[in-house]
Motif scaffolding. Structure first.
Motif, PDB file in Angstrom:
ATOM      1  N   UNK A 241     -10.233  -3.505   5.108  1.00 48.32           N
ATOM      2  CA  UNK A 241     -10.498  -3.263   6.757  1.00 48.32           C
ATOM      3  C   UNK A 241      -9.068  -2.585   7.066  1.00 48.32           C
ATOM      4  N   UNK A 242      -7.987  -2.985   6.500  1.00 49.17           N
ATOM      5  CA  UNK A 242      -6.768  -2.717   6.864  1.00 49.17           C
ATOM      6  C   UNK A 242      -5.990  -1.417   6.544  1.00 49.17           C
ATOM      7  N   UNK A 243      -7.035  -0.774   5.639  1.00 47.68           N
ATOM      8  CA  UNK A 243      -6.417   0.568   4.986  1.00 47.68           C
ATOM      9  C   UNK A 243      -6.868   1.600   5.867  1.00 47.68           C
ATOM     10  N   UNK A 244      -5.882   2.824   5.775  1.00 48.32           N
ATOM     11  CA  UNK A 244      -5.950   4.113   6.146  1.00 48.32           C
ATOM     12  C   UNK A 244      -5.624   5.154   5.309  1.00 48.32           C
ATOM     13  N   UNK A 245      -6.318   6.224   5.197  1.00 44.21           N
ATOM     14  CA  UNK A 245      -6.104   7.342   4.371  1.00 44.21           C
ATOM     15  C   UNK A 245      -5.624   8.602   4.815  1.00 44.21           C
ATOM     16  N   UNK A 246      -4.501   9.359   4.235  1.00 43.61           N
ATOM     17  CA  UNK A 246      -3.896  10.386   5.060  1.00 43.61           C
ATOM     18  C   UNK A 246      -3.874  11.595   3.993  1.00 43.61           C
TER      19      UNK A 246
ATOM     20  N   UNK B 260      -2.438   6.361   1.069  1.00 46.48           N
ATOM     21  CA  UNK B 260      -3.234   5.195   1.452  1.00 46.48           C
ATOM     22  C   UNK B 260      -2.452   4.149   1.978  1.00 46.48           C
ATOM     23  N   UNK B 261      -2.625   3.785   3.307  1.00 43.61           N
ATOM     24  CA  UNK B 261      -1.321   2.815   3.913  1.00 43.61           C
ATOM     25  C   UNK B 261      -2.515   1.681   4.411  1.00 43.61           C
ATOM     26  N   UNK B 262      -1.737   0.652   3.891  1.00 39.82           N
ATOM     27  CA  UNK B 262      -2.235  -0.727   4.099  1.00 39.82           C
ATOM     28  C   UNK B 262      -1.677  -1.541   5.104  1.00 39.82           C
ATOM     29  N   UNK B 263      -1.989  -2.591   5.888  1.00 36.90           N
ATOM     30  CA  UNK B 263      -1.181  -3.382   6.535  1.00 36.90           C
ATOM     31  C   UNK B 263      -0.362  -4.243   6.047  1.00 36.90           C
ATOM     32  N   UNK B 264      -0.984  -4.855   4.778  1.00 39.75           N
ATOM     33  CA  UNK B 264      -0.258  -5.851   3.910  1.00 39.75           C
ATOM     34  C   UNK B 264       0.234  -5.127   2.666  1.00 39.75           C
ATOM     35  N   UNK B 265       1.524  -5.733   2.298  1.00 40.11           N
ATOM     36  CA  UNK B 265       2.034  -5.487   0.892  1.00 40.11           C
ATOM     37  C   UNK B 265       1.215  -5.975  -0.092  1.00 40.11           C
ATOM     38  N   UNK B 266       0.555  -7.029  -0.005  1.00 45.52           N
ATOM     39  CA  UNK B 266      -0.481  -7.593  -0.847  1.00 45.52           C
ATOM     40  C   UNK B 266      -1.546  -6.592  -1.175  1.00 45.52           C
ATOM     41  N   UNK B 267      -1.948  -6.039  -0.253  1.00 45.39           N
ATOM     42  CA  UNK B 267      -3.135  -5.181  -0.464  1.00 45.39           C
ATOM     43  C   UNK B 267      -2.708  -3.663  -1.112  1.00 45.39           C
ATOM     44  N   UNK B 268      -1.446  -3.316  -0.793  1.00 43.88           N
ATOM     45  CA  UNK B 268      -1.087  -2.326  -1.320  1.00 43.88           C
ATOM     46  C   UNK B 268      -0.937  -2.527  -2.845  1.00 43.88           C
TER      47      UNK B 268
ATOM     48  N   UNK C  60       0.182   4.728  -2.643  1.00 50.01           N
ATOM     49  CA  UNK C  60      -0.390   3.682  -1.838  1.00 50.01           C
ATOM     50  C   UNK C  60       0.811   2.735  -1.256  1.00 50.01           C
ATOM     51  N   UNK C  61       0.811   2.688  -0.203  1.00 52.22           N
ATOM     52  CA  UNK C  61       1.994   1.981   0.341  1.00 52.22           C
ATOM     53  C   UNK C  61       1.510   1.081   1.541  1.00 52.22           C
TER      54      UNK C  61
END
Length: 105
Positions: free
Chosen positions: A23-28, A47-55, A82-83
């Motif tokens: 849910x914390x991911x966005x794509x640009x 792809x940008x995530x809120x948490x480094x672990x998700x990235x 992916x960042x």
């Protein structure tokens, strides 16, 4: 933007499916394909995530994402980065790229 509506839709639907658990991911979309005047270039997706672990988790699937999207887009070159949000806000390259980017998800 030098992408057809059906290509944008394919990218959107694919990423929506693949990132539904994050849910914390966005794509640009960013890069040369946003410029109507230039020629060529790959399709750049961030792809940008809120948490480094998700990235980090998503990076393990990077090759899979790239090959699936390439197949969906008739073998066009696709580059996916992916960042995490902290990287997006602190690294000058990503600050500039995302300032000009177009949200796809």
């Amino acid at each position: 933007m030098r992408l057809l509506p059906n290509e944008i839709n394919s990218i959107h639907q694919y990423l929506k499916t693949q990132l539904s658990s994050y849910d914390d991911s966005q794509a640009w979309l960013f890069g040369s394909r946003l410029n109507d005047i230039t020629k060529g270039g790959d399709i750049d997706i961030c792809i940008v995530t809120a948490l480094p672990e998700t990235a980090a988790l998503l990076r393990k699937r990077l090759h899979y994402f790239r090959s699936e999207l390439r197949e969906l887009l008739d073998d066009q070159r696709v580059d996916i980065s992916i960042i995490d949000q902290q990287t997006a806000m602190t690294q000058p390259f990503w600050q500039q790229a995302l300032k000009e980017a177009v949200a796809i998800l």
